[in-house]
Design an enzyme around this catalytic site. Structure first.
Site, PDB file in Angstrom:
ATOM      1  N   ASP A   1       0.856  -1.179   0.000  1.00 11.91           N
ATOM      2  CA  ASP A   1       0.000   0.000   0.000  1.00 11.91           C
ATOM      3  C   ASP A   1       0.901   1.242   0.000  1.00 11.91           C
ATOM      4  OD1 ASP A   1      -2.337   1.637   0.383  1.00 11.91           O
ATOM      5  OD2 ASP A   1      -1.729   1.823   2.479  1.00 11.91           O
TER       6      ASP A   1
ATOM      7  N   ASP B   1      -2.063  -0.711   6.117  1.00  8.25           N
ATOM      8  CA  ASP B   1      -2.228  -0.121   7.449  1.00  8.25           C
ATOM      9  C   ASP B   1      -3.285  -0.839   8.264  1.00  8.25           C
ATOM     10  OD1 ASP B   1      -4.636   0.694   6.404  1.00  8.25           O
ATOM     11  OD2 ASP B   1      -4.097   2.808   6.247  1.00  8.25           O
TER      12      ASP B   1
ATOM     13  N   ASP C   1      -7.198  -1.137   4.147  1.00  9.45           N
ATOM     14  CA  ASP C   1      -6.617  -2.247   3.388  1.00  9.45           C
ATOM     15  C   ASP C   1      -7.077  -3.605   3.908  1.00  9.45           C
ATOM     16  OD1 ASP C   1      -4.929  -0.676   1.639  1.00  9.45           O
ATOM     17  OD2 ASP C   1      -3.722  -0.257   3.405  1.00  9.45           O
TER      18      ASP C   1
END
Length: 670
Positions: free
Chosen positions: A355, A545, A549
Site C-alpha cells: 500500500d 495499514d 486495506d
C-alpha cells in the site's frame, strides 16, 4: 508472572499449557506437573530432568555394583531407576489410556513394561532414564523460548505515580483507570498506554517496537506501555488499563495464535497421529508371526524394540520448538507473527503488494505548492480552503490547515462522497475537491505538474470560478527505496497498490524504485488485484495499514500490518504486524521466516529418516532396546537444539533479505 498483571496469569498459563500439548503432536505425553508459576531459569527447576538424572545415577550405581558381583543390588537399583524415570511419563500415559487416547508415551510405556516382563529390567530402566531426560530437555527448551515472549510483560514497572485529588499517589499499575493522569519522571518506564498532556521528551521504544532511535513525544502524542522516558517529565492521560495495553495485546495475540499450525506442522501431526496405532499393529504382527515361525521370546523382544524404534517423539517436537523459538525472537525484535501458519507462509512469500499511504509514505501529508489564477493570492486560497477543511477529518485537511494561519468561519459545509466539499465563507460559494469533479481550467498545466511531482492536487472554486490549486504530498519514508531495492535484489516481485491517481502514484513509485503500479483502486479493487497476484501461483503478501486495506489483507496469502502498536484493526486483520513504523523490519522478517522454515524442514526430514533407519535395524536384531532409545533421544536433543537456533536472530533490520532469486524471473508490469 507477578500479580501486577491481574487476570493475565491464569489466562496465559492456560494458553501455555495448550501450547505444550501442541509440542507433543496433540497429546501431552507426560504428566505436566511442573509448576508454571515458577520461572524456569535452570535445568534443575524442571521436574523431568531431576527425576531423569536420579534415574541415571541409580542405573549407573546398579551397573557398577553388578560388575562387582552384587547382582541383588544391581537389580534393586535398576528397579528404582525404572520407577524414577517412569514417573515422568507412565502415570500420564495411563490416565490418557483411560480416556481412550494414545501417544508417544504409550509406546514408551509398552516398551518399558514389556522389557520388564521379559526380565530385561536394566534395558527398561535405560529406556525410562533416557526418555525422561529427553522430556525434561524438551520442557526446558520450550519454557525458555516462551519466557522470552512473556518477558515483554515484565517491561511494565511495578509501580506507577498518578495524580489524584491534587496530590501524587504511587499505585499498582493494575489499579490504573482510563482518564488517570500518570506522572512519568525521566528514566522511568510507562505503566500503560496513554496520551501526553504536558511535557516534552524522547521515549525509547527499542524493547517494544525494535526502533533503535528515541522517538520525540509531546502534548497530543501517543505513548505505549514499557517505553522508557527520556530527560523530560511527562503528564500522561491513561487510555487503557494494564491488562489491555499494547504489551498485553501483543502477548495475548502470539500465545493465542501459536496453536494455528503451519503446513509442515500439520504434516508432522498427520504422520504422527496414525503412526502410533500403526506401530502397535505392526508390533503385534511381528510378535505373533515370530511365535508361529520362530522363537516366541526372541520375536516378542524384537516387537518391543520396533515399538520404541518407530516412536515419533522427535517428529512431534521437531516443528513446535522451532515455531515457538522463532515467533518469540521475532516479537522481541518488533515483528508480531500470529502462529505457525503465518510463520511458514511468511517464509514462502515471493510476491509483495505494498500500500502507498502509511506504508511507503509517512502518512503525514504537507502542502508543497500552491498555484493561483490572476488576482488571487496564495494566502487567500489556503485560507478559504482551510475554512472548508476545518469541518473535515480527511488527512489532506490537516495538511491544508497546518499551512494557513487564518481560517474564516464556513457555513453549509457538506461532503460530496469521492469528490470534495462544498460550503460558504466570506460571502462566497466555495467548492474544494479533486480534478475531474472540478475543471482546472487555466490551472490544468499546474495540476499536471503537481501530479508528476508525486503530489495530490486539490482545486478551489469560488462563485463558480477556479481560483487555486493546492499540491499536497505525503513524503516517502526515508528507508522505502532501500527496502524496495533489497526486496527486488532478493528475487521478490514488488507491486504498489493505491487509491491515488496514476500520475501521483507513478511518480512516487519511481522514487521508491517500484515499476509495477496499480492506481485509482478502491478497497474492493485492491482485494481483487491481490487475488489476481495469488492466481499467478506465487505466495503473495499484502502490506498495509490494516484499516482501509483490510479486504486486501484478508485476501492475500499473508497480511502484514504496519504500526501495530497503536492499531487494533491491524493486529486483528493481519497475520503479521510490524510493531514499529520502520519498513526495514519487512525484509528482515522475511529472511527470519525463511531461515526458520529451513530449520523446520531439516527437523522433519531428520525425524522421518531416523524412523526409517531404526525400524529395519530393530527387526533384524542389530539394535537392542537401549541402543534404539539412545539413538532416539540423541536425535531429539539435536532436533531441539536445532529448533532453538530459530530464536537466535540478530536485529531484523540488519538481517540479509535474501531468498535465492527465482530461476525464472517474473517481469514487472505497469
Amino acid at each position: 508472572m507477578t500479580t501486577r498483571h491481574g487476570h493475565l496469569d491464569d489466562v496465559d498459563r492456560g494458553r501455555l499449557d495448550d501450547e505444550h500439548d501442541h509440542v507433543h503432536g496433540g497429546e501431552d505425553d507426560h504428566d505436566h506437573e511442573h509448576d508454571h508459576d515458577e520461572e524456569v531459569e535452570h535445568f534443575w527447576q524442571v521436574r523431568e530432568i531431576r527425576l531423569g538424572v536420579l534415574s541415571g545415577v541409580l542405573l549407573l550405581a546398579g551397573f557398577l555394583l553388578g560388575r562387582a558381583g552384587q547382582e541383588g543390588w544391581e537389580l534393586g537399583l535398576s528397579i528404582a531407576a525404572l520407577i524414577a524415570g517412569g514417573a515422568t511419563f507412565v502415570p500420564g500415559t495411563l490416565k490418557r489410556l483411560l480416556r481412550g487416547k494414545i501417544g508417544v508415551g504409550t509406546l514408551m510405556t509398552i516398551g518399558a513394561v514389556g522389557a520388564t516382563a521379559l526380565g530385561q529390567v536394566q534395558e527398561a530402566a535405560a529406556l525410562a532414564f533416557l526418555y525422561s531426560l529427553s522430556e525434561g530437555l524438551e520442557e526446558y527448551s520450550v519454557a525458555r523460548t516462551r519466557k522470552g515472549l512473556r518477558a515483554l510483560l515484565d517491561l511494565v514497572p511495578r509501580e506507577a505515580t498518578v495524580l489524584r485529588g491534587g496530590t501524587d499517589q504511587v499505585v499498582d499499575p493494575a489499579d490504573l483507570v482510563v482518564g488517570d493522569i500518570m506522572i512519568v519522571r525521566p528514566g522511568e518506564r510507562l505503566a500503560t498506554d496513554g496520551i501526553v498532556r504536558a511535557g516534552r521528551t524522547a521515549v525509547d521504544l527499542s524493547a517494544i517496537t525494535g526502533e533503535s532511535m528515541p522517538v520525540e513525544a509531546g502534548p497530543g502524542d501517543e505513548v505505549f506501555a514499557g517505553a522508557i522516558n527520556g530527560t523530560g517529565a511527562l503528564e500522561v492521560e491513561v487510555t487503557t488499563t494494564a491488562e489491555n495495553n499494547s504489551l498485553a495485546r501483543i502477548v495475548h495475540v502470539v500465545e493465542a495464535e501459536q496453536s494455528r499450525k503451519g503446513t509442515t506442522q500439520r504434516l508432522a501431526d498427520r504422520i504422527a497421529k496414525p503412526l502410533v496405532p500403526g506401530i502397535l499393529i505392526v508390533a503385534v504382527l511381528v510378535a505373533v508371526l515370530g511365535a508361529v515361525f520362530g522363537d516366541p521370546v526372541l520375536w516378542l523382544q524384537r516387537a518391543l524394540v520396533v515399538v520404541v524404534a518407530a516412536s515419533p517423539c522427535a517428529l512431534a517436537i521437531s516443528v513446535p520448538v522451532t515455531v515457538v523459538a522463532s515467533i518469540g525472537a521475532a516479537s522481541r525484535r518488533g515483528v508480531l507473527v500470529k502462529g505457525g501458519a503465518a510463520l511458514e507462509t511468511l517464509g514462502k512469500v515471493r510476491t509483495i503488494a505494498l500500500d502507498k499511504t502509511g506504508t511507503l509514505t509517512r502518512n503525514q501529508p504537507t502542502v508543497i505548492d500552491v498555484a493561483t489564477t490572476a488576482g488571487h493570492a496564495r494566502e487567500e486560497v489556503l485560507s478559504l480552503a482551510g475554512a472548508l477543511e476545518a469541518r473535515s477529518e480527511h488527512p489532506l485537511a490537516r495538511a491544508i490547515l497546518a499551512a494557513t494561519d487564518t481560517v474564516p468561519a464556513a457555513g453549509d459545509v457538506e461532503a460530496v462522497t469521492g469528490a470534495g466539499l462544498t460550503g460558504t465563507a466570506t460571502g462566497r460559494a466555495l467548492r474544494l475537491g479533486r480534478p475531474g469533479w472540478l475543471d482546472p481550467g487555466p490551472l490544468a498545466g499546474d495540476v499536471a505538474r503537481m501530479q508528476e511531482a508525486g503530489a495530490t492536487a486539490v482545486l478551489l472554486e469560488a462563485d463558480g470560478t477556479v481560483i487555486g490549486a493546492i499540491a499536497v504530498r505525503d513524503e516517502l519514508r526515508p528507508e522505502a527505496a532501500e527496502v524496495v531495492a533489497q526486496l527486488r535484489e532478493g528475487g521478490y516481485r514488488v507491486a504498489m497498490l493505491t487509491g491515488d491517481n496514476p500520475a501521483t502514484a507513478t511518480a512516487l513509485a519511481a522514487q521508491a524504485g517500484i515499476s509495477e503500479v496499480h492506481a485509482d483502486l478502491r478497497p474492493e479493487d485492491k482485494s481483487r488485484l491481490v487475488g489476481r497476484l495469488r492466481a499467478a501461483g506465487r505466495t503473495t503478501a499484502m502490506i498495509g495499514d490494516g484499516v482501509n486495506d483490510a479486504p486486501a489483507l484478508a485476501t492475500a496469502d499473508l497480511g502484514v500490518a504496519m504500526g501495530a502498536m497503536g492499531t487494533d484493526v491491524a493486529i486483528e486483520t493481519a497475520d503479521v504486524a510490524l510493531m514499529g513504523d520502520d519498513l526495514r523490519l519487512l525484509p528482515g522478517a522475511l529472511a527470519h521466516a525463511r531461515r526458520s522454515r529451513r530449520i523446520i524442514l531439516q527437523n522433519v526430514t531428520v525425524s522421518l529418516a531416523l524412523i526409517a533407519v531404526l525400524i529395519p535395524l530393530a527387526l533384524a536384531g542389530v539394535l537392542g532396546l537401549a541402543a534404539v532409545v539412545l539413538a532416539h533421544e540423541i536425535a531429539e536433543v539435536l532436533i531441539i537444539a536445532n529448533g532453538v537456533r530459530a530464536g537466535r536472530s540478530a536485529d531484523l533490520r540488519t538481517v540479509g533479505t535474501a531468498p535465492t532469486p527465482p530461476t525464472t524471473p517474473v517481469a514487472a508490469h505497469s
